[in-house]
Design an enzyme around this catalytic site. Structure first.
Site, PDB file in Angstrom:
ATOM      1  N   LYS A  75       1.137  -1.279  -0.072  1.00 42.51           N
ATOM      2  CA  LYS A  75      -0.176   0.013   0.479  1.00 42.51           C
ATOM      3  C   LYS A  75       0.844   1.156   0.048  1.00 42.51           C
ATOM      4  CE  LYS A  75      -4.014  -1.643   3.050  1.00 42.51           C
ATOM      5  NZ  LYS A  75      -4.986  -1.561   1.303  1.00 42.51           N
ATOM      6  N   ARG A 107     -10.539 -11.577   1.877  1.00 38.41           N
ATOM      7  CA  ARG A 107     -11.266 -12.328   1.177  1.00 38.41           C
ATOM      8  C   ARG A 107     -10.624 -14.128   0.865  1.00 38.41           C
ATOM      9  NH1 ARG A 107     -11.842  -9.077  -4.607  1.00 38.41           N
ATOM     10  NH2 ARG A 107     -11.542  -7.284  -2.652  1.00 38.41           N
TER      11      ARG A 107
HETATM   12  N1  BES Z   1      -8.059  -3.524   4.602  1.00 35.52           N
HETATM   13  C1  BES Z   1      -8.360  -3.284   2.851  1.00 35.52           C
HETATM   14  C2  BES Z   1      -9.638  -2.552   3.010  1.00 35.52           C
HETATM   15  C3  BES Z   1      -9.257  -1.074   3.339  1.00 35.52           C
HETATM   16  C4  BES Z   1      -9.441  -0.289   2.898  1.00 35.52           C
HETATM   17  C5  BES Z   1     -10.460  -0.871   4.697  1.00 35.52           C
HETATM   18  C6  BES Z   1      -9.803   1.491   3.902  1.00 35.52           C
HETATM   19  C7  BES Z   1     -10.329  -0.022   5.559  1.00 35.52           C
HETATM   20  C8  BES Z   1     -10.212   1.268   5.326  1.00 35.52           C
HETATM   21  C9  BES Z   1      -8.614  -4.897   1.867  1.00 35.52           C
HETATM   22  O1  BES Z   1      -7.648  -5.829   2.273  1.00 35.52           O
HETATM   23  C10 BES Z   1      -7.239  -4.403   0.749  1.00 35.52           C
HETATM   24  O2  BES Z   1      -6.599  -3.980   0.785  1.00 35.52           O
HETATM   25  N2  BES Z   1      -8.890  -3.609  -0.562  1.00 35.52           N
HETATM   26  C11 BES Z   1      -7.982  -3.446  -2.070  1.00 35.52           C
HETATM   27  C12 BES Z   1      -9.048  -4.642  -2.446  1.00 35.52           C
HETATM   28  C13 BES Z   1      -7.701  -4.666  -3.779  1.00 35.52           C
HETATM   29  C14 BES Z   1      -6.723  -4.910  -3.982  1.00 35.52           C
HETATM   30  C15 BES Z   1      -8.691  -5.511  -5.262  1.00 35.52           C
HETATM   31  C16 BES Z   1      -8.990  -2.825  -1.469  1.00 35.52           C
HETATM   32  O3  BES Z   1      -9.861  -2.088  -1.271  1.00 35.52           O
HETATM   33  O4  BES Z   1      -8.005  -1.162  -2.738  1.00 35.52           O
HETATM   34 MN    MN Z   2      -5.198  -5.163   1.453  1.00 34.60          MN
END
Ligand code: BES
Ligand code: MN
Ligand code: ZN
Length: 508
Positions: free
Chosen positions: A290, A364
């Site tokens: 990230k 997931r």
């Molecule tokens: N934990 C994150 C989602 C998230 C983002 C929760 C901000 C709370 C606040 C999740 O694991 C994630 O990174 N999701 C990605 C999915 C994508 C890579 C398909 C996302 O939402 O960008």
């Molecule tokens: Mn994630």
């Protein structure tokens, strides 16, 4: 050693609220109705101060507003806090919950040791029954008095070790009813604050191993709650490929926490409900790292798991009629030489294979194993809850969760629990068109869809791991990370504890 958090107690007492000694006396005021008898009496005793405030427009009685007065011996309390309830005709349990929360927040800010709540004196019992009033006030008081300050040294933050809230009513019968509700509200309120505390702890403190120990300690200290933990060896032996893959880049390997509640007299036929909560104790994104800004918030990526942990604590005490399994897959998503990679194909517990396109779509991957396991344990209804997608925050904002599922009745039951608890949800789709998007060309599924509808495709992915069970998914990414409103204690709000507990209590 960390400092202990503020101890919060709530009880009911038959008394005249103007005659009771306390640091803060909180009195409810409507925005659209003439003052009730308590406010009128108070005004007289204060020589018309309240009428004056109204005239000046400083006391509107709107939600989220309050007005602090110094009693100057007119009443037994040291301070009077007039708290806005909103319109009398719109009054709901949640208005009282929020008003009690605001009052308790102010009391803690004032470093008060005691608060008397006289917020409901003018609420008609045809609108809300008195026990529900007691429950809402107790939950609100617990919520508002909470502060996460276990790492603040005393010199930095002087506050009393405990605060006592007393809900006061002059009527003996009402007090009996209030007490019933308070007994429930204190349990959910405490469970919610417990979930907040564990969620607020950083990834250095809460990792899959320490979280599992915490769950075991909870079960040890809670009658009627059992806990078993599958460690990394057992997870490998069981071929829970998703949970293993996500945690394999971390120095702390994954765990699957299984909590269990059974009502007394349960038989094999007693229906079982599965609550599955994502506990990614820190989500760096893994190899699909990230961006740095805001990454610290990803300590809250365990909030779905904390909702389940807190709900199981409340459920064991409130004793619904159904069996409840609380499953918490716990993993830390880190980049490292052992990490799973984009391009890997992971065989999940269900036997289905998943092409990894993005290691940051890790939630997931741990949920799919736990959901399939919940069904194998005999859960006919499964609800998973997770900070799953940023897309859900884009769609619904920071305060509301998305809910998706394969059974509209189950989704409706979640909506009902949502209305009752004030933890808000909104129904989103996750059917065929979204499932199509999650199919891989080289495996059964892939773990990331395209740019659009990210919460729907994520839920559609999860739907593929349910066979016959009724299933719903709550995406709490917004409220999990950014649930706190202006004025609330910063950090976790423990979203989902009340929702899941109420859902279980409504189950037959
Ligand atoms: N934990 C994150 C989602 C998230 C983002 C929760 C901000 C709370 C606040 C999740 O694991 C994630 O990174 N999701 C990605 C999915 C994508 C890579 C398909 C996302 O939402 O960008
Ligand atoms: Mn994630
Ligand atoms: Zn995540």
């Amino acid at each position: 050693m960390t400092k202990s958090l503020i101890k919060i107690s709530v009880k009911a007492q038959k008394a005249d609220c103007l005659a009771i000694s306390t640091d803060v006396l909180a009195v409810g005021v409507f925005s659209d109705a003439p003052a009730d008898s308590i406010v009128k009496t108070l005004d007289k005793k204060l020589g018309g101060k309240i009428a004056q405030l109204k005239k000046l427009g400083d006391l509107e009685g709107k939600p989220k507003t309050s007005c602090l007065l110094y009693a100057e011996k007119a009443v037994a309390a040291k301070r009077i806090l007039l708290v806005g309830l909103g319109k009398r005709k719109d009054i709901k349990a949640d208005c009282l919950r929020k008003a009690a929360s605001l009052a308790a927040t102010k009391a803690v800010d004032l470093k008060a040791k005691s608060i008397v709540l006289c917020l409901h004196s003018d609420v008609s019992s045809d609108k809300i029954d008195i026990a529900s009033i007691g429950q809402a006030l107790a939950e609100g008081a617990c919520f508002g008095a909470y502060r996460y300050d276990e790492y603040m040294t005393d010199s930095n933050n002087k506050r009393p070790a405990a605060i006592k809230a007393t809900i006061v009513d002059a009527n003996t019968k009402a007090v009996t009813q209030l007490k019933k509700g308070i007994a429930v509200g204190v349990k959910t309120g405490e469970a919610q604050n417990y979930a907040r505390t564990i969620a607020n702890r950083s990834g250095a403190v809460i990792n899959p191993i320490t979280l599992a120990k915490e769950a075991q300690a909870l079960a040890r200290n809670t009658a009627g709650l059992r806990c078993t933990v599958l460690d990394d060896k057992q997870l490998k032996a069981k071929k829970m490929g998703g949970i293993i893959a996500v945690g394999q880049g971390s120095a702390t390997p994954s765990r699957l926490i299984v909590l269990q509640y059974s009502p007394s007299g349960a038989t094999k036929k007693t229906p079982a409900v599965g609550l599955v909560g994502k506990a990614v104790t820190f989500d760096s994104g893994g190899i699909s790292l990230k961006p740095g800004a805001g990454m610290h918030d990803m300590k809250f990526d365990k909030s779905g798991g904390m909702a389940v942990l807190g709900a199981m604590k409340a459920i064991a005490q409130l004793k619904p009629k159904v069996k409840v399994y609380g499953l918490i897959p716990a993993a830390e998503n880190m980049p490292g030489t052992g990490s799973y990679r984009p391009g890997d194909i992971v065989t999940t517990y269900s036997g289905k294979t998943v092409e990894i396109q993005n290691t940051d779509a890790e939630g997931r991957m741990i949920l799919c194993d736990a959901i399939a396991y919940a069904e194998e344990l005999g859960c006919g209804r499964i609800i998973d809850i997770a900070t799953l997608t940023g897309a859900c925050v884009v769609a619904l904002g920071q305060k509301r969760a998305g809910v998706m599922g394969n059974d509209d009745k189950l989704v409706d039951q979640i909506k009902t629990a949502s209305d009752e608890t004030g933890e808000r949800v909104w129904h989103l789709p996750c059917d065929d068109e979204f499932v199509e998007e999650m199919k891989s060309k080289i495996a059964d599924l892939k773990n990331a869809g395209g740019r659009w509808g990210g919460s729907c495709t994520a839920a559609a992915f999860l739907s593929q791991f349910v066979d016959k069970a009724k299933w719903a998914h709550v995406d709490m990414a917004g409220p999990g990370v950014w649930g706190a409103n202006e004025g609330d204690a910063p950090g976790s709000v423990g979203f989902g504890v009340r929702l899941l507990t109420q859902f279980a209590m409504n189950c037959k």
